[in-house]
Scaffold this active site. Structure first.
Site, PDB file in Angstrom:
ATOM      1  NE  ARG A   1      45.246  48.975  44.760  1.00  0.00           N
ATOM      2  CZ  ARG A   1      45.563  49.476  45.965  1.00  0.00           C
ATOM      3  NH1 ARG A   1      45.992  48.684  46.923  1.00  0.00           N
ATOM      4  NH2 ARG A   1      45.446  50.760  46.222  1.00  0.00           N
TER       5      ARG A   1
ATOM      6  CE  LYS B   1      43.897  51.996  52.449  1.00  0.00           C
ATOM      7  NZ  LYS B   1      44.261  51.268  51.248  1.00  0.00           N
TER       8      LYS B   1
ATOM      9  CB  CYS C   1      44.807  31.271  75.102  1.00  0.00           C
ATOM     10  SG  CYS C   1      45.948  30.270  76.060  1.00  0.00           S
ATOM     11  CG  MET C   2      39.763  33.333  71.396  1.00  0.00           C
ATOM     12  SD  MET C   2      38.125  32.569  71.324  1.00  0.00           S
ATOM     13  CE  MET C   2      38.434  31.083  70.414  1.00  0.00           C
ATOM     14  CG  ASP C   3      39.326  34.956  75.171  1.00  0.00           C
ATOM     15  OD1 ASP C   3      38.942  35.586  74.178  1.00  0.00           O
ATOM     16  OD2 ASP C   3      38.889  33.827  75.486  1.00  0.00           O
TER      17      ASP C   3
ATOM     18  CE1 TYR D   1      43.339  24.975  75.062  1.00  0.00           C
ATOM     19  CE2 TYR D   1      43.774  27.278  74.519  1.00  0.00           C
ATOM     20  CZ  TYR D   1      42.930  26.291  75.010  1.00  0.00           C
ATOM     21  OH  TYR D   1      41.670  26.623  75.439  1.00  0.00           O
TER      22      TYR D   1
ATOM     23  CG  HIS E   1      48.161  53.715  45.243  1.00  0.00           C
ATOM     24  ND1 HIS E   1      48.473  54.605  46.238  1.00  0.00           N
ATOM     25  CD2 HIS E   1      48.223  52.488  45.817  1.00  0.00           C
ATOM     26  CE1 HIS E   1      48.712  53.949  47.364  1.00  0.00           C
ATOM     27  NE2 HIS E   1      48.563  52.657  47.122  1.00  0.00           N
TER      28      HIS E   1
ATOM     29  NE  ARG F   1      45.874  58.459  47.198  1.00  0.00           N
ATOM     30  CZ  ARG F   1      46.463  58.407  46.002  1.00  0.00           C
ATOM     31  NH1 ARG F   1      46.297  59.381  45.122  1.00  0.00           N
ATOM     32  NH2 ARG F   1      47.212  57.373  45.667  1.00  0.00           N
TER      33      ARG F   1
HETATM   34  C1  LIG Z   1      44.840  54.692  46.943  1.00  0.00           C
HETATM   35  C2  LIG Z   1      45.599  54.858  48.217  1.00  0.00           C
HETATM   36  N1  LIG Z   1      46.132  56.045  48.512  1.00  0.00           N
HETATM   37  C3  LIG Z   1      46.829  56.262  49.648  1.00  0.00           C
HETATM   38  C4  LIG Z   1      47.029  55.253  50.566  1.00  0.00           C
HETATM   39  C5  LIG Z   1      47.826  55.546  51.810  1.00  0.00           C
HETATM   40  O1  LIG Z   1      49.008  54.815  51.827  1.00  0.00           O
HETATM   41  P1  LIG Z   1      50.028  54.940  53.075  1.00  0.00           P
HETATM   42  O2  LIG Z   1      49.330  54.325  54.236  1.00  0.00           O
HETATM   43  O3  LIG Z   1      51.208  54.135  52.634  1.00  0.00           O
HETATM   44  O4  LIG Z   1      50.294  56.380  53.254  1.00  0.00           O
HETATM   45  C6  LIG Z   1      46.499  53.994  50.298  1.00  0.00           C
HETATM   46  C7  LIG Z   1      46.720  52.907  51.248  1.00  0.00           C
HETATM   47  O5  LIG Z   1      47.129  51.847  50.941  1.00  0.00           O
HETATM   48  C8  LIG Z   1      45.759  53.790  49.094  1.00  0.00           C
HETATM   49  O6  LIG Z   1      45.237  52.594  48.811  1.00  0.00           O
END
Ligand SMILES: Cc1ncc(COP(=O)(O)O)c(C=O)c1O
Length: 373
Positions: free
Chosen positions: A131, A33, A305-307, A260, A160, A216
């Site tokens: 969550r 993600k 700064c920005m850049d 700045y 999770h 995961r």
């Molecule tokens: C539902 C879920 N599974 C797995 C992960 C992976 O977590 P991590 O990056 O701590 O391995 C995340 C990330 O936050 C998540 O939201």
């Protein structure tokens, strides 16, 4: 010739993926993600498919569709909410969605049924994250009911962990106890879905009993430590480096303000370099940043700064305009870790890498295992 860029070592990500497979002895769902934690879906997905990755997890349907541009084969699970509007698209692209409430599940089922298809879904249980997910007491009934809905194929069940990275195991053990209770009942009823999963990176190391059918992994895949209490074994390799060019050098007389607000004022004649990276690249606008030039640490003067940032070059006499500067990553045997930067910025490594801005080109390199020993 680039001025400011992220160097992403896909070889490191592949290497870490193999380590996670070996440690967990399970299929690893690569959590990609937020543009693969900032590393770039366009590089990371092909690299993972090249080493045979079978699953990936994203937060949003738009990210899942982006994954499909680079792999038709990898199985994709959307871990967050998806509006029923997207069901036809999810079906067309073979994307699995997460379900955690009956209204949305019904809307998914109706749309899938209307076109004579079955939408692949994973049900989510909230065992203690507060969550997404149905609460444990309602989980068995929810899953049994889901399985009666024509139009849905309930392939997975997951939860999770909120605190798997901490030294106190009690909160995670309680989450596992709740999840196992649900699984036990479902197994007796012959309703256990094919893919049961719970472990994030930290849990892979700390709670082997929670590996179930797949794990995961996000942060560990990128070679970053889940937390100070759960450091990775040294065999993992970080994949991201932030680099920029030194674009100007001059000597300022004593009493000169730099940047700045003149948050730094020269004490003496000082050799000041300008580096082409700033807060619009993702560098935090704080005092006390550091960079590597010719493998030596140099302090950043004043606030970014920005850049651009200004750096003190009195101890790097060999520095020349055009030289490569490392904001984090390795250079000349020295290293600034993402974790060190995170400490300086008062945040966690996850935020540092995911906050690297879209304008930074991601340059993909592929180090081989033998090159890094
Ligand atoms: C539902 C879920 N599974 C797995 C992960 C992976 O977590 P991590 O990056 O701590 O391995 C995340 C990330 O936050 C998540 O939201």
């Amino acid at each position: 010739m680039l001025t400011t860029w992220l160097e992403i070592d896909l070889g490191a990500i592949q290497h870490n993926y193999h380590l996670l497979q070996a440690i967990s002895q399970r299929p690893v769902m690569a959590v990609i993600k937020a543009n693969a934690y900032g590393h770039g879906i366009s590089g990371v997905v092909p690299a993972l498919t090249r080493v045979g990755a079978t699953w990936c997890g994203v937060a949003r349907i738009e990210e899942a569709l982006e994954v499909r541009r680079f792999s038709r084969e990898i199985q994709v699970l959307v871990l967050g909410y998806t509006h029923p509007f997207w069901v036809e698209k999810a079906l067309a692209q073979d994307i699995c969605l997460t379900v955690f409430d009956s209204q949305t599940a019904e809307a998914y089922a109706k749309r899938a049924q209307a076109i004579g298809c079955e939408l692949r879904v994973h049900a989510k249980v909230d065992t203690g994250m507060g969550r997404l997910g149905v609460l444990p007491d309602a989980a068995v009934d929810f899953i049994r009911w889901l399985m009666t809905l024509p139009g849905l194929k309930v392939e997975g069940l997951y939860t999770h962990f909120a605190r798997a990275d901490e030294s106190n195991p009690a909160p995670t053990l309680e989450q596992i106890r709740r999840f196992d209770g649900i699984l036990e009942t479902l197994t007796i009823m012959n309703l256990r879905p094919r893919w049961v999963h719970a472990s994030n990176s930290a849990a892979i190391f700390n709670f082997p009993q929670a590996r179930y059918d797949l794990v995961r992994a996000g942060i560990a895949l990128y070679g970053l430590h889940p937390s100070p209490e759960t450091p990775l074994p040294p065999s993992f390799r970080p994949a991201m480096a932030l680099k920029a060019r030194l674009v100007s050098i001059k000597t300022l007389p004593p009493g000169s303000g730099v940047g700045y607000g003149h948050r730094y004022v020269t004490q003496d004649h000082e050799r000041i370099g300008v580096v082409a990276a700033g807060y619009a690249d993702g560098i935090r606008r704080i005092l006390g940043n550091e960079v590597l030039i010719h493998g030596k640490k140099a302090p950043v003067l004043g606030t970014p700064c920005m850049d651009q940032i200004m750096v003190q070059l009195d101890d790097v006499i060999e520095a020349m305009p055009g030289d490569e500067v490392v904001i984090f990553g390795g250079q000349g045997g020295n290293f600034i870790s993402v974790e060190e930067v995170a400490r300086r910025w008062g945040t966690i490594n996850y935020e540092v890498v995911t906050n690297m801005m879209a304008r930074l080109p991601r340059i993909y390199v592929e180090s081989k295992d033998e090159e890094v020993g």
